[in-house]
Design an enzyme around this catalytic site. Structure first.
Site, mmCIF file in Angstrom:
data_model
loop_
_atom_site.group_PDB
_atom_site.id
_atom_site.type_symbol
_atom_site.label_atom_id
_atom_site.label_comp_id
_atom_site.label_asym_id
_atom_site.label_seq_id
_atom_site.Cartn_x
_atom_site.Cartn_y
_atom_site.Cartn_z
ATOM 1 N N CYS A 196 0.818 -1.207 0.000
ATOM 2 C CA CYS A 196 0.000 0.000 0.000
ATOM 3 C C CYS A 196 0.859 1.267 0.000
ATOM 4 O O CYS A 196 2.074 1.232 0.099
ATOM 5 C CB CYS A 196 -0.943 -0.014 1.197
ATOM 6 S SG CYS A 196 -0.088 0.069 2.778
ATOM 7 N N ALA A 225 3.074 1.727 2.957
ATOM 8 C CA ALA A 225 4.300 0.915 2.849
ATOM 9 C C ALA A 225 5.327 1.631 1.993
ATOM 10 O O ALA A 225 6.524 1.621 2.297
ATOM 11 C CB ALA A 225 3.979 -0.457 2.266
ATOM 12 N N ARG A 257 12.747 -4.307 6.357
ATOM 13 C CA ARG A 257 13.210 -4.038 4.987
ATOM 14 C C ARG A 257 14.721 -4.112 4.790
ATOM 15 O O ARG A 257 15.230 -3.853 3.713
ATOM 16 C CB ARG A 257 12.667 -2.704 4.495
ATOM 17 C CG ARG A 257 11.354 -2.900 3.739
ATOM 18 C CD ARG A 257 10.880 -1.633 3.103
ATOM 19 N NE ARG A 257 11.799 -1.072 2.150
ATOM 20 C CZ ARG A 257 11.942 -1.483 0.889
ATOM 21 N NH1 ARG A 257 11.216 -2.459 0.439
ATOM 22 N NH2 ARG A 257 12.809 -0.924 0.088
ATOM 23 N N HIS A 297 5.635 6.535 -2.303
ATOM 24 C CA HIS A 297 6.954 7.110 -2.582
ATOM 25 C C HIS A 297 6.798 8.593 -2.889
ATOM 26 O O HIS A 297 7.552 9.438 -2.409
ATOM 27 C CB HIS A 297 7.604 6.444 -3.806
ATOM 28 C CG HIS A 297 7.694 4.950 -3.738
ATOM 29 N ND1 HIS A 297 7.652 4.163 -4.850
ATOM 30 C CD2 HIS A 297 7.817 4.114 -2.678
ATOM 31 C CE1 HIS A 297 7.752 2.886 -4.499
ATOM 32 N NE2 HIS A 297 7.852 2.841 -3.176
#
Lengths: 457, 546
Positions: free
Chosen positions: B66, B69, B100, B199
């Site tokens: 999503c 994230a 991550r 992003h």
């Protein structure tokens, strides 16, 4: 230092949770749903929820975790996710063809008020659920309870599938709670040894500890079947292991279908296993076979053999309520001293129960529900321990404080074995002891000066 | 040596494979997916069109995550000295906690909050009555405990729905503290169609709230920013090692191994080198518009690509000494790389790979596989846009749909005092003429062979089908895909988290990757799928033990 900013001094926090000792409801619902044979769990929310849960479960089990999502967009968040769910049901049965979809909500779909039970009725009316296929759902708002609550709610949804025929099936329902596939296998083994016909639900054994054979089964051979779930209302009784994980479903079967239930602790350690075996034998009216008594004796034997290394060792514990209650009792029973005990899951009952179990210990015990691992770490800084037991995230505390560490709970992201070797039952107790003694003695061997280094321990 | 011996029984034609992938879908799904599956014909100038950055289909098991994230996990996750506080129920913050593999080097005394997980852990009453007060308390408590230079707040789904004004809360707290920059990201998980929107939201806010905060001129003659590098498995460490050796100063990496101050000083660099085009090309554009810093596309995945990228940077600065140093470094580093690739190639040549990952990696990693003599027979992105497949020339034609429209586009203009074109128009033209392309990315398609399959937003069903039909020697994607692929007896390499390996960037990274892929495709384990009695089920009864 990895957790270099954690101060020894403890200050009150009312808004900020740091290093949580819980996660959210939906992942528990997803894990439980994987314990139904032929089931595709479905997450009714943004696709990120599903991705995160699948990733976490995959990292823990090193197994494929299939689950679908309603993939909400901003539009569905405004107008409701019914259209997405209807489309998902159609796509899932067409493409993946599971026996059953077990859907759960998320904070998103709960906040906008989507009602999965109503959506199911609409889907049925529109013929979206093929004949012979099932759809169940659980409400799992992430802003209440914890992953344990979500697990419990999905297990209850399984119990709600019961369709009593009026004729008893001669079986005992066993609700194992959030334990590992290997634990579920072990519980079945014990029940079989005593000779009890049973329905274990959920049952992730054979689902999340599958073989590598060159064949990918999206729906592995394991799991409680739909027929078994429908039959739970005909059982002679229910043994629910763990108040937090399993009691709700058991009480539902009791009140709705007059299937009497006993709520027991999860069978970790000597005494909780004693009570479980005793309950099994009582409900079934059977004699406990010698094989089990021998296993018990072996556990007692190891406790007595190794008592000197366990005696009055201080332990910090973090995890989920049902597991911690049994583990605390086990540690107390072998004369260890669990002095810091934290769960992220809310519930004053938890603190009360731990207080009862530890009341005869001659040292102070700190216990907190709705706590976090930051607080646990601060407690450790103020009152050091000899051992920490918890999930993989404890490794940061263990390294900073140079503590022996036993991985136990969820998630375990960096070691193997939890899928395959149980920690329930007497055999599981032996394994727990092996792990505890292993890290304690590794530490002794590391720290003993050369002149005191021992061959025989 | 036990090598996976299973091979495809039938040589499939790509058109047939595409049909196979679509066959089982309901008609509407099949129509949509058909546009996202493309048989590459990019041999000439024309590239065919692929549909990308469109909604995931409900119920179809996607690889995507999503917006939250993408924002909290991908972009802000690698920043070590910012307290990243998630406003929402506990799960979102829990799942993004250390998962991550962004490495960071804070030194023994530096600030490092990456090992911590911060959340407001919203409860039912916060959803009903609003969570702003709790958020303000949480920010205060974080400030009192840690006194960080910056606190970032991330919205999760319910925050947007109940209308908590996180931007006002953070603004007020920032003013109250005076010495701590506090700001928020409206990165609710339901926004956009994938991580990509996250992003964008993250980068916009970094640009708006941090970049330009520190005008102090850092030492260094050749100063660049490295954009879109996240230091997974230490990639950024290796790239920085090479930069240092070449005499190139990396002012700021967005955002691997980054610090607040690196972002704050980014506008003082003289060139932006863009690694992951998808996650950050717009920041490069904004840095150029506002501060006059040109950008070029680079790729440090693959030894040859690394050499090429270094040469591009040197060419840009047009300094003889730098050009010579870069050549010297390449000459020093390559022999070891070539030695290993030659050795490994004897075992990897001719093998096939598939990769479905990210918004750049499915392109970049083909370089490494090429260097091992391996062919990429199918690839695609998880969350890329059309320009990442087809090249930037399609950007003016991109459709702005409802999902893209709600992701903010910052209006940027030249900074009144700090805009300073690093090269004159004439210099830029000369460099272009000499072959250095600015603001240029040709995408994935031109680098893939004819008749390869390019698939956007590949899902679990298609992945399984592809592997069954084409039986690649290795499949690359993420953790969720790993074990279903391996159950089929095909080794799977994670290109998000690298399993627990890396670095794979730069020269040393290339060597690591060659060894890793060699290990995977030649592992003995793939030969153990069947027991002796499964291989030879015919029983020939025998009564003796000979």
């Amino acid at each position: 230092m990895l957790l270099r900013h954690t101060p020894k001094e403890i200050t009150e926090r009312s808004g900020l949770t740091i290093n949580p000792a819980k996660t959210c409801q939906p992942i528990g619902a997803m894990y439980a749903a994987l314990g139904i044979h032929g089931c595709l769990p479905h997450s009714h929310g943004s696709q990120g929820c599903c991705a995160y849960h699948r990733s976490t479960l995959t990292r823990h089990y090193k197994e494929p975790i299939s689950a679908a999502t309603s993939s909400f967009t901003e539009g569905s968040s405004v107008f409701g996710g019914q259209a997405n769910m209807m489309q998902a049901i159609n796509n899932i049965f067409t493409v993946y063809d599971p026996e059953i979809i077990a859907a759960h909500t998320t904070c998103l779909s709960e906040t906008i008020g989507d009602d999965l039970k109503q959506i199911k009725i609409k889907a049925e009316m529109e013929g979206k659920i093929p004949p012979g296929k099932e759809f169940i759902s659980a409400s799992t708002p992430s802003y209440a309870g914890s992953h344990v609550t979500g697990f419990s709610s999905m297990v209850r949804a399984m119990a709600e599938m019961a369709v009593p025929t009026g004729k008893k099936n001669g079986k005992v329902n066993i609700i194992p709670g959030w334990v590992e596939p290997a634990d579920m296998e072990e519980i079945k083994r014990l029940a079989n040894l005593i000779g009890i016909k049973h329905i274990l639900f959920p049952d992730t054994s054979g689902v999340l500890n599958g073989p590598l054979s060159g064949e990918y089964k999206m729906f592995p051979d394991g799991g409680t079947t739909i027929a078994e779930l429908k039959s739970t209302g005909d059982s002679i009784g229910t043994l629910a292991l763990g108040e937090w994980c399993s009691a709700d479903a058991a009480r539902y079967l009791d009140t709705q279908h007059k299937v009497p239930c006993s709520i027991l602790d999860m069978p970790f350690g000597l005494m909780a296993t004693d009570r479980f075996i005793d309950a099994l034998r009582t409900v079934a009216g059977k004699t406990v076979p010698d094989e089990i008594s021998v296993e018990r004796g072996q556990l007692v034997d190891m406790i007595s053999d190794m008592h000197q290394y366990l005696y009055h060792k201080k332990v910090a514990l973090v995890g989920d309520p049902d597991q911690l209650i049994a583990m605390t009792e086990f540690l107390v029973s072998i004369d260890m001293q669990p002095i810091h005990i934290v769960t992220g899951t809310p519930g004053k009952k938890f603190e009360k129960r731990i207080r009862e179990i530890t009341k005869d210990m001659d040292c102070e015990v700190k216990v907190k529900a709705k706590g976090d691992m930051f607080l646990l770490h601060q407690w450790i800084k103020n009152e050091p321990v000899d051992l920490i037991i918890g999930n993989t995230y404890c490794k940061y505390i263990a390294r900073d404080e140079d503590l022996p560490f036993v991985r136990w709970g969820f998630p375990i992201l960096d070691r193997q074995g939890h899928q395959y070797f149980p920690t329930v039952g007497y055999k599981g107790g032996l394994r727990l002891l092996e792990k505890i003694l292993g890290v304690l003695m590794d530490r002794k061997d590391r720290d003993d000066p050369e002149e005191k280094f021992e061959l025989v321990l | 040596m036990a090598i996976a011996t299973k091979k495809k029984l039938v040589q499939w034609d790509p058109t047939e494979i595409k049909e196979e992938l679509l066959k089982k879908y309901p008609p509407k799904v099949a129509r949509k997916r058909a546009k996202q599956i493309l048989i590459n014909e990019a041999q000439e100038n024309e590239t065919p069109e692929i549909q990308a950055n469109v909604r995931t289909i409900p119920g179809i098991i996607t690889m995507r995550g999503c917006t939250y994230a993408g924002c909290k996990g991908v972009i802000m996750g690698p920043t070590r000295d910012i307290v990243n506080l998630v406003h929402g129920p506990i799960g979102c913050s829990f799942y993004a906690w250390l998962t991550r593999r962004n490495q960071t080097s804070a030194g023994p005394d530096g600030e490092n909050y990456m090992t911590y997980c911060f959340s407001t852990d919203m409860q039912e009453q916060d959803i009903i009555f609003g969570g702003e007060k709790k958020l303000a308390r949480a920010i205060q408590e974080a400030y009192d405990l840690f006194h960080p230079k910056s606190i970032a707040v991330f919205a999760t789904c319910p925050v947007g729905l109940i209308g908590d004004d996180i931007h006002t809360v953070t603004k007020n707290m920032k003013e109250k503290f005076g010495d701590c920059n506090v700001y928020a990201f409206s990165c609710e998980g339901y926004k956009g169609v994938s991580q990509s929107a996250g992003h964008h939201i993250a980068n916009n806010q970094v640009f708006r709230h941090i970049v330009g905060e520190n005008d102090e001129v850092k030492p260094g003659k050749f100063k660049i920013n490295l954009l879109g590098e996240y230091n997974i498995g230490g990639d950024g460490f290796e790239i920085d090692r090479i930069f240092k050796k070449c005499g190139i100063t990396n002012i700021a990496t967005f955002s691997g191994n980054s610090t607040y101050d690196q972002f704050a000083s980014a506008h003082t660099a003289d060139l932006n080198a863009v690694m992951c085009h998808r996650s950050i090309n717009y920041v490069a554009d904004m840095l150029e518009t506002k501060y006059g810093i040109p950008w070029i596309k680079v790729n440090f995945i693959g030894a040859n690509a690394t050499a090429k990228s270094l040469r591009k940077i040197a060419q840009y600065f047009a300094d003889k000494k730098l050009i010579d140093t870069v050549e010297k470094v390449i000459a020093e580093e390559m022999p070891e790389v070539e030695k290993i690739s030659r050795e490994v190639r004897t075992r990897t040549e001719g093998k096939t790979a598939m990769m479905f990952v990210g918004g750049s990696r499915a392109h970049h990693y083909q370089e490494l596989f090429n260097e091992m003599g391996m062919k990429t027979i199918s690839a695609g992105y998880e969350f890329a846009h059309r320009d990442d497949y087809e090249g930037r020339q399609v950007i003016p034609d991109l459709k702005v749909d409802a999902d893209s429209r709600n992701i903010e586009e910052l209006e940027v203009e030249a900074d009144a005092t700090r805009y300073n074109p690093r090269k004159s128009a004439k210099e830029m033209a000369a460099l272009e003429k000499a072959g250095l392309k600015f603001k240029d990315y040709a995408g994935l398609l031109p680098d893939m062979a004819k008749d390869t399959l390019i698939i956007d937003d590949l899902n679990q069903y298609e992945a399984e089908k592809l592997v069954e039909l084409m039986r690649p020697d290795i499949f690359c994607a993420g953790i969720k895909e790993k074990y279903s692929v391996q159950k089929l007896g095909i080794p799977m390499k994670q290109l998000h988290s690298y399993d627990s390996g890396g670095p794979y960037a730069g020269f040393k990274g290339a060597v690591n990757f060659y060894h890793e892929i060699d290990r995977l495709v030649n592992s003995r384990v793939w030969g153990y799928m069947q027991a002796p009695w499964q291989k030879n089920p015919q029983l020939s009864a025998s009564y003796n033990w000979e």
